[in-house]
Design a protein around this motif. Sequence first.
Motif, PDB file in Angstrom:
ATOM      1  N   SER A 106       0.582  -0.909  -0.070  1.00  0.00           N
ATOM      2  CA  SER A 106      -0.166  -0.421   0.247  1.00  0.00           C
ATOM      3  C   SER A 106       1.070   1.500  -0.052  1.00  0.00           C
ATOM      4  O   SER A 106       2.006   0.815  -0.099  1.00  0.00           O
ATOM      5  CB  SER A 106      -1.162   0.121   1.208  1.00  0.00           C
ATOM      6  N   ALA A 107       0.427   2.390  -0.743  1.00  0.00           N
ATOM      7  CA  ALA A 107       0.976   3.942  -0.963  1.00  0.00           C
ATOM      8  C   ALA A 107       1.041   3.538   0.942  1.00  0.00           C
ATOM      9  O   ALA A 107       2.189   4.806   1.551  1.00  0.00           O
ATOM     10  CB  ALA A 107       0.389   4.521  -1.336  1.00  0.00           C
ATOM     11  N   THR A 108       0.219   3.686   1.590  1.00  0.00           N
ATOM     12  CA  THR A 108       0.423   4.252   2.934  1.00  0.00           C
ATOM     13  C   THR A 108       1.705   3.331   3.674  1.00  0.00           C
ATOM     14  O   THR A 108       2.346   4.497   4.588  1.00  0.00           O
ATOM     15  CB  THR A 108      -0.933   3.665   4.127  1.00  0.00           C
ATOM     16  N   GLY A 109       1.415   1.719   3.815  1.00  0.00           N
ATOM     17  CA  GLY A 109       2.823   1.690   4.016  1.00  0.00           C
ATOM     18  C   GLY A 109       4.414   1.546   3.627  1.00  0.00           C
ATOM     19  O   GLY A 109       5.789   1.814   4.305  1.00  0.00           O
ATOM     20  N   ILE A 110       4.298   2.221   2.232  1.00  0.00           N
ATOM     21  CA  ILE A 110       5.138   2.604   2.049  1.00  0.00           C
ATOM     22  C   ILE A 110       6.148   4.112   2.204  1.00  0.00           C
ATOM     23  O   ILE A 110       6.838   4.360   2.750  1.00  0.00           O
ATOM     24  CB  ILE A 110       5.775   2.697   0.091  1.00  0.00           C
ATOM     25  N   ARG A 111       4.909   5.278   2.645  1.00  0.00           N
ATOM     26  CA  ARG A 111       5.254   5.893   2.462  1.00  0.00           C
ATOM     27  C   ARG A 111       6.021   5.384   5.128  1.00  0.00           C
ATOM     28  O   ARG A 111       6.866   6.793   5.262  1.00  0.00           O
ATOM     29  CB  ARG A 111       3.323   7.370   3.303  1.00  0.00           C
ATOM     30  N   ASN A 112       5.086   5.087   5.385  1.00  0.00           N
ATOM     31  CA  ASN A 112       5.444   5.036   6.886  1.00  0.00           C
ATOM     32  C   ASN A 112       7.189   4.326   6.749  1.00  0.00           C
ATOM     33  O   ASN A 112       7.966   4.777   7.536  1.00  0.00           O
ATOM     34  CB  ASN A 112       4.491   4.184   7.269  1.00  0.00           C
ATOM     35  N   ALA A 113       7.117   3.453   5.963  1.00  0.00           N
ATOM     36  CA  ALA A 113       8.178   3.319   5.850  1.00  0.00           C
ATOM     37  C   ALA A 113       9.120   4.197   5.846  1.00  0.00           C
ATOM     38  O   ALA A 113      10.661   4.092   6.256  1.00  0.00           O
ATOM     39  CB  ALA A 113       8.957   1.475   4.876  1.00  0.00           C
ATOM     40  N   PHE A 114       9.033   4.515   4.338  1.00  0.00           N
ATOM     41  CA  PHE A 114      10.325   6.013   4.421  1.00  0.00           C
ATOM     42  C   PHE A 114      10.293   7.109   5.794  1.00  0.00           C
ATOM     43  O   PHE A 114      11.501   7.570   5.916  1.00  0.00           O
ATOM     44  CB  PHE A 114       9.642   7.068   2.914  1.00  0.00           C
ATOM     45  N   PHE A 115       9.176   7.085   5.647  1.00  0.00           N
ATOM     46  CA  PHE A 115       9.531   8.321   7.126  1.00  0.00           C
ATOM     47  C   PHE A 115       9.910   7.707   8.620  1.00  0.00           C
ATOM     48  O   PHE A 115      10.645   7.944   9.090  1.00  0.00           O
ATOM     49  CB  PHE A 115       7.810   8.879   7.417  1.00  0.00           C
ATOM     50  N   GLU A 116       9.837   5.931   8.654  1.00  0.00           N
ATOM     51  CA  GLU A 116      10.372   5.604   9.543  1.00  0.00           C
ATOM     52  C   GLU A 116      11.895   5.155   9.509  1.00  0.00           C
ATOM     53  O   GLU A 116      12.934   4.770  10.280  1.00  0.00           O
ATOM     54  CB  GLU A 116      10.109   4.149  10.205  1.00  0.00           C
ATOM     55  N   GLY A 117      12.735   5.502   7.920  1.00  0.00           N
ATOM     56  CA  GLY A 117      13.958   5.926   8.567  1.00  0.00           C
ATOM     57  C   GLY A 117      14.781   4.798   7.125  1.00  0.00           C
ATOM     58  O   GLY A 117      15.946   4.530   6.626  1.00  0.00           O
ATOM     59  N   GLU A 118      13.777   4.252   6.400  1.00  0.00           N
ATOM     60  CA  GLU A 118      14.260   3.106   5.189  1.00  0.00           C
ATOM     61  C   GLU A 118      14.409   3.759   3.938  1.00  0.00           C
ATOM     62  O   GLU A 118      13.654   4.841   3.632  1.00  0.00           O
ATOM     63  CB  GLU A 118      13.281   2.217   4.600  1.00  0.00           C
ATOM     64  N   SER A 119      15.358   3.704   2.852  1.00  0.00           N
ATOM     65  CA  SER A 119      15.919   4.376   1.921  1.00  0.00           C
ATOM     66  C   SER A 119      14.844   3.680   1.076  1.00  0.00           C
ATOM     67  O   SER A 119      14.051   2.592   0.565  1.00  0.00           O
ATOM     68  CB  SER A 119      16.765   3.827   1.725  1.00  0.00           C
ATOM     69  N   ILE A 120      15.106   4.733   0.175  1.00  0.00           N
ATOM     70  CA  ILE A 120      14.375   4.130  -1.346  1.00  0.00           C
ATOM     71  C   ILE A 120      14.738   3.025  -2.057  1.00  0.00           C
ATOM     72  O   ILE A 120      13.866   1.716  -2.277  1.00  0.00           O
ATOM     73  CB  ILE A 120      14.545   5.458  -2.436  1.00  0.00           C
ATOM     74  N   GLU A 121      16.049   2.747  -1.856  1.00  0.00           N
ATOM     75  CA  GLU A 121      16.352   1.163  -2.437  1.00  0.00           C
ATOM     76  C   GLU A 121      16.185   0.052  -1.481  1.00  0.00           C
ATOM     77  O   GLU A 121      15.713  -0.414  -2.107  1.00  0.00           O
ATOM     78  CB  GLU A 121      18.323   1.196  -1.369  1.00  0.00           C
ATOM     79  N   GLN A 122      15.807  -0.141  -0.549  1.00  0.00           N
ATOM     80  CA  GLN A 122      15.531  -0.833   0.700  1.00  0.00           C
ATOM     81  C   GLN A 122      13.676  -1.135   0.262  1.00  0.00           C
ATOM     82  O   GLN A 122      13.510  -1.979   0.662  1.00  0.00           O
ATOM     83  CB  GLN A 122      15.385   0.084   1.897  1.00  0.00           C
ATOM     84  N   LEU A 123      12.888  -0.176  -0.452  1.00  0.00           N
ATOM     85  CA  LEU A 123      11.626  -0.416  -0.831  1.00  0.00           C
ATOM     86  C   LEU A 123      11.621  -0.254  -2.465  1.00  0.00           C
ATOM     87  O   LEU A 123      10.392   0.134  -2.909  1.00  0.00           O
ATOM     88  CB  LEU A 123      10.648   0.977  -0.743  1.00  0.00           C
ATOM     89  N   SER A 124      12.470  -0.193  -3.180  1.00  0.00           N
ATOM     90  CA  SER A 124      13.135  -0.714  -4.272  1.00  0.00           C
ATOM     91  C   SER A 124      11.990  -1.924  -5.077  1.00  0.00           C
ATOM     92  O   SER A 124      11.121  -1.992  -6.265  1.00  0.00           O
ATOM     93  CB  SER A 124      14.160  -1.040  -4.965  1.00  0.00           C
ATOM     94  N   ALA A 125      11.476  -2.766  -4.121  1.00  0.00           N
ATOM     95  CA  ALA A 125      10.737  -4.116  -4.703  1.00  0.00           C
ATOM     96  C   ALA A 125       9.454  -3.676  -5.152  1.00  0.00           C
ATOM     97  O   ALA A 125       8.849  -4.361  -5.776  1.00  0.00           O
ATOM     98  CB  ALA A 125      10.545  -5.679  -3.461  1.00  0.00           C
ATOM     99  N   TYR A 126       8.429  -2.315  -4.556  1.00  0.00           N
ATOM    100  CA  TYR A 126       7.395  -2.136  -4.068  1.00  0.00           C
ATOM    101  C   TYR A 126       7.842  -1.423  -5.212  1.00  0.00           C
ATOM    102  O   TYR A 126       6.196  -0.328  -5.576  1.00  0.00           O
ATOM    103  CB  TYR A 126       7.129  -1.847  -3.047  1.00  0.00           C
ATOM    104  N   LEU A 127       8.311  -1.037  -6.107  1.00  0.00           N
ATOM    105  CA  LEU A 127       8.039   0.462  -6.937  1.00  0.00           C
ATOM    106  C   LEU A 127       8.467   0.455  -8.190  1.00  0.00           C
ATOM    107  O   LEU A 127       9.305  -0.218  -8.423  1.00  0.00           O
ATOM    108  CB  LEU A 127       8.938   1.861  -6.330  1.00  0.00           C
ATOM    109  N   PRO A 128       7.524   0.870  -9.862  1.00  0.00           N
ATOM    110  CA  PRO A 128       8.709   0.982 -11.323  1.00  0.00           C
ATOM    111  C   PRO A 128       9.839   1.719 -10.906  1.00  0.00           C
ATOM    112  O   PRO A 128      10.276   1.800  -9.747  1.00  0.00           O
ATOM    113  CB  PRO A 128       7.964   1.476 -11.439  1.00  0.00           C
ATOM    114  N   GLN A 129      10.558   0.982 -12.070  1.00  0.00           N
ATOM    115  CA  GLN A 129      12.213   1.826 -11.612  1.00  0.00           C
ATOM    116  C   GLN A 129      12.143   3.304 -11.762  1.00  0.00           C
ATOM    117  O   GLN A 129      12.969   4.433 -11.298  1.00  0.00           O
ATOM    118  CB  GLN A 129      13.125   1.239 -12.590  1.00  0.00           C
TER     119      GLN A 129
END
Length: 403
Positions: free
Chosen positions: A205-228
């Motif tokens: 979910s977009a909510t989960g992705i945003r929360n993960a960013f705000f909790e300190g995860e990097s774009i690279e760590q979340l790349s599995a959920y996003l188009p290049q």
Amino acid sequence: MKATGIVVEYNPFHNGHFHHVNQAKQLSGADVVVAVMSGQFLQRGEPAFADKWTRTEMALRGGVDLVIELPYVFATAQASEFARGAITLLDALQCESFCFGSEQGEIEPFVNSLELLEANRQAYDRLIQERVQTGISYPKALNDAYLSLTHGLEGFVDLTMPNNILGYHYVEAAHASKSAMRPLTIQRIVAGFHDPLQRGVSIASATGIRNAFFEGESIEQLSAYLPQASIQLLERFHAEQNGFVGWEQLYPLLRFTILREGPTALARFADVTEGIENLIYDAAKQAGDFESFISRVKSKRYTRTRIQRMLTHIFTGYTKQSLTNGQPEYIRLLGMNKAGRNYLHEQKKAIPLPVISRAADLKGAMGQLDIQASALYLQAIGASSLKKEYTTPPIYIGGNSAK
């Protein structure tokens, strides 16, 4: 050419959105996908994670052919008004159908529920008022009334689910306006609207992705959920603005505005009712961060979403006097690819609203509010130029949609 319409926020554009775009085109048999997208502030009363131009380019790189902006007055409204504004714009653009993601996954239950509520409107309204008088929130009252009418019956949509709720209002808005657009829905897969991240899958979910960013995860760590393309555009925005956008980042300016206005003046802003301005003012005096602030204000009667909409209007200066039940007055073009440009050219004589590509051409109160909201968003995130609203042309991506 035939178009299907979708209503989006892309906060940010992820793999689930890519699936929706492709399925919408396949299910509708359309040549182009038209997206009506919220601008700098969103329906749940939040600032956009990244600005509307970044999100527009994500959409175009992800397969959308034409992106237009949902005006602020609709983008930050409750579900029924949000849907009414979006459906009106898609209809004006001569879309043959509109397609939304839902937990239900089938269109018939939405139609059945609409017919049921239309046939029992007086009883439904009476049940809502009875439930509101018990002190519960309006959304909870709506759901309780609906459950009373559908108790023991089958074939109706589950309106406890967030995407089903929005989907119902899209169908309702199209019916109310006598639109010829055909309603379509696809099953929301893997992640629910508010679900936290699940590792080992490609859709979140977009909510989960945003929360993960705000909790300190990097774009690279979340790349599995996003188009290049989304990854690259988010990296660009992050570098330019030194971060992403949420209420925590905007809170210092929001707090300043609340304390400067005072309780009496706060009562004039849209959606601020029933004396809650005093609670908002007292919370701002005490809370040094947004989460502390919101925890002091939210309650059984006032949901977080409802409070955030109030705060959005306080932040942008949108008052009760500015409230409108009118129709969208223009089509603000944010971006297109070759197919989208060809579709606009083909339909231009049939489109009943002016198609605006420059902010300078937004003359009315509705358009001026869009400009003001965008300027305040840019100021709050420390954008290098507040002229960006005026100087950014519609984004053009050569070629057709992604396949």
